[in-house]
Design a protein around this motif. Sequence first.
Motif, PDB file in Angstrom:
ATOM      1  N   PRO A 366       0.806  -1.229   0.000  1.00 27.51           N
ATOM      2  CA  PRO A 366       0.000   0.000   0.000  1.00 27.51           C
ATOM      3  C   PRO A 366       0.837   1.276   0.000  1.00 27.51           C
ATOM      4  N   VAL A 367       2.038   1.212   0.595  1.00 26.52           N
ATOM      5  CA  VAL A 367       2.906   2.405   0.601  1.00 26.52           C
ATOM      6  C   VAL A 367       3.379   2.722  -0.804  1.00 26.52           C
ATOM      7  N   VAL A 368       3.835   1.691  -1.514  1.00 29.24           N
ATOM      8  CA  VAL A 368       4.303   1.900  -2.893  1.00 29.24           C
ATOM      9  C   VAL A 368       3.144   2.368  -3.775  1.00 29.24           C
ATOM     10  N   THR A 369       1.964   1.795  -3.567  1.00 27.06           N
ATOM     11  CA  THR A 369       0.793   2.209  -4.352  1.00 27.06           C
ATOM     12  C   THR A 369       0.479   3.680  -4.127  1.00 27.06           C
ATOM     13  N   ALA A 370       0.573   4.132  -2.888  1.00 26.91           N
ATOM     14  CA  ALA A 370       0.311   5.536  -2.583  1.00 26.91           C
ATOM     15  C   ALA A 370       1.365   6.444  -3.198  1.00 26.91           C
ATOM     16  N   LEU A 371       2.632   6.032  -3.161  1.00 32.60           N
ATOM     17  CA  LEU A 371       3.705   6.855  -3.728  1.00 32.60           C
ATOM     18  C   LEU A 371       3.588   6.964  -5.249  1.00 32.60           C
ATOM     19  N   THR A 434       9.701   4.845   6.841  1.00 35.50           N
ATOM     20  CA  THR A 434      10.225   6.097   6.290  1.00 35.50           C
ATOM     21  C   THR A 434       9.477   6.494   5.024  1.00 35.50           C
ATOM     22  N   LEU A 435       9.212   5.506   4.151  1.00 42.10           N
ATOM     23  CA  LEU A 435       8.458   5.799   2.927  1.00 42.10           C
ATOM     24  C   LEU A 435       7.051   6.289   3.257  1.00 42.10           C
ATOM     25  N   ALA A 436       6.403   5.660   4.246  1.00 42.67           N
ATOM     26  CA  ALA A 436       5.059   6.091   4.632  1.00 42.67           C
ATOM     27  C   ALA A 436       5.094   7.508   5.197  1.00 42.67           C
ATOM     28  N   SER A 437       6.105   7.819   5.991  1.00 41.96           N
ATOM     29  CA  SER A 437       6.231   9.169   6.547  1.00 41.96           C
ATOM     30  C   SER A 437       6.468  10.196   5.454  1.00 41.96           C
ATOM     31  N   LEU A 438       7.265   9.826   4.459  1.00 42.40           N
ATOM     32  CA  LEU A 438       7.548  10.740   3.359  1.00 42.40           C
ATOM     33  C   LEU A 438       6.271  11.035   2.576  1.00 42.40           C
ATOM     34  N   TRP A 439       5.492  10.001   2.291  1.00 39.52           N
ATOM     35  CA  TRP A 439       4.225  10.216   1.574  1.00 39.52           C
ATOM     36  C   TRP A 439       3.296  11.121   2.377  1.00 39.52           C
ATOM     37  N   PHE A 440       3.194  10.865   3.667  1.00 41.69           N
ATOM     38  CA  PHE A 440       2.304  11.658   4.517  1.00 41.69           C
ATOM     39  C   PHE A 440       2.718  13.127   4.507  1.00 41.69           C
ATOM     40  N   SER A 441       3.996  13.398   4.674  1.00 40.55           N
ATOM     41  CA  SER A 441       4.464  14.788   4.759  1.00 40.55           C
ATOM     42  C   SER A 441       4.326  15.525   3.433  1.00 40.55           C
ATOM     43  N   LEU A 442       4.486  14.809   2.312  1.00 42.12           N
ATOM     44  CA  LEU A 442       4.402  15.455   1.006  1.00 42.12           C
ATOM     45  C   LEU A 442       2.973  15.730   0.565  1.00 42.12           C
ATOM     46  N   THR A 443       2.014  15.035   1.153  1.00 38.25           N
ATOM     47  CA  THR A 443       0.623  15.171   0.699  1.00 38.25           C
ATOM     48  C   THR A 443      -0.267  15.905   1.694  1.00 38.25           C
ATOM     49  N   THR A 444       0.290  16.349   2.825  1.00 32.73           N
ATOM     50  CA  THR A 444      -0.538  16.969   3.865  1.00 32.73           C
ATOM     51  C   THR A 444       0.032  18.311   4.282  1.00 32.73           C
ATOM     52  N   PRO A 445      -0.683  19.403   4.066  1.00 34.78           N
ATOM     53  CA  PRO A 445      -0.225  20.714   4.549  1.00 34.78           C
ATOM     54  C   PRO A 445      -0.087  20.710   6.064  1.00 34.78           C
ATOM     55  N   TYR A 446       0.758  21.602   6.544  1.00 33.16           N
ATOM     56  CA  TYR A 446       1.104  21.610   7.966  1.00 33.16           C
ATOM     57  C   TYR A 446      -0.122  21.829   8.855  1.00 33.16           C
ATOM     58  N   GLY A 447      -0.964  22.799   8.516  1.00 32.69           N
ATOM     59  CA  GLY A 447      -2.123  23.092   9.354  1.00 32.69           C
ATOM     60  C   GLY A 447      -3.078  21.919   9.463  1.00 32.69           C
ATOM     61  N   ARG A 448      -3.342  21.262   8.334  1.00 33.38           N
ATOM     62  CA  ARG A 448      -4.230  20.104   8.335  1.00 33.38           C
ATOM     63  C   ARG A 448      -3.617  18.946   9.122  1.00 33.38           C
ATOM     64  N   MET A 449      -2.298  18.831   9.063  1.00 40.82           N
ATOM     65  CA  MET A 449      -1.619  17.763   9.802  1.00 40.82           C
ATOM     66  C   MET A 449      -1.810  17.944  11.313  1.00 40.82           C
ATOM     67  N   VAL A 450      -1.636  19.182  11.784  1.00 44.96           N
ATOM     68  CA  VAL A 450      -1.787  19.453  13.215  1.00 44.96           C
ATOM     69  C   VAL A 450      -3.219  19.205  13.665  1.00 44.96           C
ATOM     70  N   GLU A 451      -4.190  19.699  12.897  1.00 42.93           N
ATOM     71  CA  GLU A 451      -5.590  19.519  13.265  1.00 42.93           C
ATOM     72  C   GLU A 451      -5.963  18.038  13.312  1.00 42.93           C
ATOM     73  N   GLY A 452      -5.516  17.281  12.317  1.00 41.73           N
ATOM     74  CA  GLY A 452      -5.830  15.859  12.289  1.00 41.73           C
ATOM     75  C   GLY A 452      -5.238  15.109  13.459  1.00 41.73           C
ATOM     76  N   LEU A 453      -3.983  15.433  13.809  1.00 39.85           N
ATOM     77  CA  LEU A 453      -3.332  14.750  14.916  1.00 39.85           C
ATOM     78  C   LEU A 453      -3.992  15.111  16.248  1.00 39.85           C
ATOM     79  N   ASN A 454      -4.406  16.361  16.387  1.00 39.64           N
ATOM     80  CA  ASN A 454      -5.112  16.749  17.612  1.00 39.64           C
ATOM     81  C   ASN A 454      -6.385  15.928  17.793  1.00 39.64           C
ATOM     82  N   TRP A 455      -7.091  15.690  16.691  1.00 37.97           N
ATOM     83  CA  TRP A 455      -8.319  14.896  16.772  1.00 37.97           C
ATOM     84  C   TRP A 455      -8.008  13.446  17.139  1.00 37.97           C
ATOM     85  N   VAL A 456      -6.977  12.880  16.486  1.00 35.84           N
ATOM     86  CA  VAL A 456      -6.611  11.484  16.757  1.00 35.84           C
ATOM     87  C   VAL A 456      -6.229  11.299  18.220  1.00 35.84           C
ATOM     88  N   LEU A 457      -5.566  12.296  18.792  1.00 35.29           N
ATOM     89  CA  LEU A 457      -5.110  12.200  20.178  1.00 35.29           C
ATOM     90  C   LEU A 457      -6.122  12.787  21.159  1.00 35.29           C
TER      91      LEU A 457
END
Length: 579
Positions: A366-371, A434-457
């Motif tokens: 799934p990681v390679v498919t996403a990349l 590392t590949l999964a983290s790279l995909w996540f960081s490249l496809t998610t703006p910083y503000g949306r990343m923070v908001e999503g993580l706040n909800w998850v936690l």
Amino acid sequence: MEIELTNIRIEASESSKRALLEDINIQLNSGEITLLLGCTGSGKTTLLQTLAGLRLPDAGSITLDGTPFWKEGKVPKSILLQMGLLFQFPEQQLFARSIQREFTYSLRSYRYSEKQQQEQITKALNQWDPPVSPELERRFHLDRSPFALSGGEKRRLGLALGMVTNPHWLLLDEPSAGLEAQSVVLLLDALEQHRQAGGGGVVATHDLDTFLPCADRVLLLQEGRLIADLTPRELHDRPELLEQTGIGLPPSMRLAQQMRAAGLDLPSIGMTPEEMAESIIQSTFVEVGVQNEAKVASGPAIDLAERETTENMKVHDPKLLPNTWTPSGGLYGVMDPRLKWILYILLVTAAMLQHRWLGLTLTLVPVVTALVGLPRQTLAGCMKLMKPLLFFFIISTALSGTTLSTEGGGLHFGFSLMQAEGTLLNVYRLFIVTLASLWFSLTTPYGRMVEGLNWVLGIGKKIRLPVASFALAVSLIFRFIPMIWSEWQRFSLIVRARGKVALRPNTVRIRDLGPMVIPLLMALFQRAEDMTIAMEMRKVREHYMLGMRSSLLVWSKRDTWISMAGLIGFVLLIWIGQL
């Protein structure tokens, strides 16, 4: 010596509908200084990098005196040695422990004897660090560390390093940015000497006041297309071109325009303040008398002096910003960040619970498919970034399997496949994460990343855990991943421009890793420091607003289906891991 570009096209990425450069047809001549004008994102820097042989056109051709630039995916060294590209911030290329070593690195690709090298260095020092008096030493003392210089001195040294090789073509990207008045005078003198020696120059700039009077030709770019090719005098007759592209008018044009609006036509166009003053004086005596005309001229002149900075810093049309791929585009951009965090946590958890090759490989799918869904250029950059990491993993595995014994009175080296396999399994798991983290960081703006993580936690908030601080720290770590990738690409271009070696695009020699990695790390440290200062200035702290639902979080039915598929995949991977 002429450079000819024919039907040049350079694409930004597969997701972009507009090319960085489109249908560019120009011929650049020796003995001329050509200005590249245009708003941010118009293609000036891309065109300079194309002229320097750093960018392979997607269509069209570029030749030097009829000789093609690109042969089998590379530019011949004989052409590269003729090109001298100076980036917008030349001081960021410094890496050596002394100024002498900086000059030596710039000159090493040229077949100069030691005496010739020293002559070139002395000439550059005389030009860029002229002695103020016999009692004072040069600021660019050859044994001095370049990092001990001030910011302005580093920038001037960067210009000296770019010109010490005496290239036939000077390609300058915003060379006057950050320079004090004395250094700008030295820069203009260097350009004039270069032109008189028969060399050619191409200057990308927004500083029309400085460079327009000394230019022979002006190329005006808009959204990657060449919309005008004319002389500075012709540009003065057509100020609407600068206003149309949002560049703004230099003082001489603005003053002439204001005076015409006041009913006063100047007999000639002044390219410099001195020429403008002479034109005003001539117009004063010819038309309506000294006293009245002085009143007319002084009003616009005073108004211009007050507004000069504002006019030269006009806000450009957002449509003309660089048309590069951003995380907000495509399917990945519309996915809810909470969904991305859920999928990321499930995948990392599944990878950590795998103890066999089959399970880890299925986790990688799934990681390679996403990349693969990323734009082509972004994916290519990811692969370039992964190569050093893969090399590190291979070396770690080889060292972990190496054994050493002293049986029989001597040293005996061996290799344990079992030890190597255990290490390789662990680094394989790390590679997937590392590949999964790279995909996540490249496809998610910083503000949306923070908001999503706040909800998850969010559950942690109920038991008063410092969720907001943890979310902020994690998000900053993820934000640094694309930043490292971006800086790596930028500094690899700088090293290739200085190294003058025939390489395929985005390739760096091992011997050039030092000159690239040191400035890269310094730039990253500076970015980290700037980010820390910004966080302190904004007084980021835990408060009730963090973690609340915002407009950044919009869950759709598609997100529900994807999350269900991810959960099913997680269960299957866990089941496979238990077999």
